[in-house]
Design an enzyme around this catalytic site. Structure first.
Site, mmCIF file in Angstrom:
data_model
loop_
_atom_site.group_PDB
_atom_site.id
_atom_site.type_symbol
_atom_site.label_atom_id
_atom_site.label_comp_id
_atom_site.label_asym_id
_atom_site.label_seq_id
_atom_site.Cartn_x
_atom_site.Cartn_y
_atom_site.Cartn_z
ATOM 1 C CG HIS A 157 23.271 18.372 -2.718
ATOM 2 N ND1 HIS A 157 23.461 19.721 -2.898
ATOM 3 C CD2 HIS A 157 23.041 17.869 -3.949
ATOM 4 C CE1 HIS A 157 23.337 20.035 -4.179
ATOM 5 N NE2 HIS A 157 23.084 18.918 -4.841
ATOM 6 C CB ILE B 93 25.541 23.495 -2.482
ATOM 7 C CG1 ILE B 93 26.981 24.033 -2.468
ATOM 8 C CG2 ILE B 93 24.693 24.274 -3.478
ATOM 9 C CD1 ILE B 93 27.675 23.909 -3.808
ATOM 10 N N GLY C 263 19.129 22.587 -5.959
ATOM 11 C CA GLY C 263 18.278 23.469 -6.736
ATOM 12 C C GLY C 263 16.826 23.029 -6.743
ATOM 13 C CB VAL C 264 15.156 19.703 -7.063
ATOM 14 C CG1 VAL C 264 15.608 19.380 -8.467
ATOM 15 C CG2 VAL C 264 15.990 18.939 -6.039
ATOM 16 C CD GLU D 98 8.127 21.170 -2.809
ATOM 17 O OE1 GLU D 98 7.180 21.225 -2.003
ATOM 18 O OE2 GLU D 98 7.982 20.856 -4.014
#
Length: 213
Positions: free
Chosen positions: A116, A122, A125-126, A130
């Site tokens: 990723h 990058i 986002g998840v 978290e």
């Protein structure tokens, strides 16, 4: 015997004095302007690359380190998470029962970057969400809130917005603030904001649950 004068070709003839003078008079107006424009970037580059002024602190000594309110060992004593899912490296500010500010040093060695993305690392986002929830857990799992380490749940999120990408080399600074607590049911609402270099990169509202089974 006299040699006959050769006739001058019109294409080789020199211009008359007044025409030559007029042509020369244009040069002083153009040449300095062009030379000045060309010189400016050179001067700027030289100034930037030159030696620092006397008494100026070198850049590597200008920025103090983040304070340490909780180090990684103290964080591990509170959070049940472990590699590769422990996403808080240090707590830099904390007020019991109210808020915590934690940091995550994002490096190219993080195990999610190979996928990723391989060509543009990058932080997902998840995982930012978290990491923020884990900072919230440091608030929730304290005696002031009545939390229990054996039972900690990330129950929900709302109004989450990702403002800017977080890339390898960034330091993610996350503030989680307790906004509502139902101690009887072990449910809390928290407001979370994450920053990189002072820029807001993520924000949202979090629902956390904790308590005995």
């Amino acid at each position: 015997m006299e040699t006959a004068a050769m006739p001058r070709s019109p294409c080789c003839s020199l211009p008359s004095a007044p025409l030559l003078t007029a042509g020369l008079s244009l040069r002083p107006r153009c040449a300095p302007a062009l030379s000045a424009l060309a010189a400016r970037p050179v001067v700027a580059r030289c100034a930037a690359a030159g030696d620092r002024g006397e008494g100026e602190t070198p850049i590597e000594k200008r920025f103090p380190p983040f304070p340490t309110v909780m180090d990684i060992n103290q964080i591990r004593d509170i959070l049940p998470h472990r590699f590769p899912f422990l996403l808080v490296d240090r707590v830099i500010d904390y007020k019991p029962g109210e808020y915590a500010v934690g940091i995550k040093n994002v490096t190219i060695n993080d195990n999610f970057f190979p996928g990723h993305f391989p060509e543009r690392p990058i932080m997902p986002g998840v995982l930012m969400v978290e990491a923020m929830a884990q900072v919230g857990g440091l608030v929730m799992l304290q005696p002031e809130v009545g939390g229990s380490r054996e039972n900690f749940f990330f129950a929900g999120i709302d109004k989450v917005r990702f403002r800017k990408p977080v890339i390898a080399g960034d330091t993610l600074i996350m503030r989680m603030t307790l906004t509502k607590l139902q101690k009887r049911f072990g449910i809390a609402k928290m407001e979370g904001k994450a920053y990189v270099g002072g820029d807001l990169v993520c924000e949202g509202e979090f629902l956390m649950a904790t308590g005995s089974e």
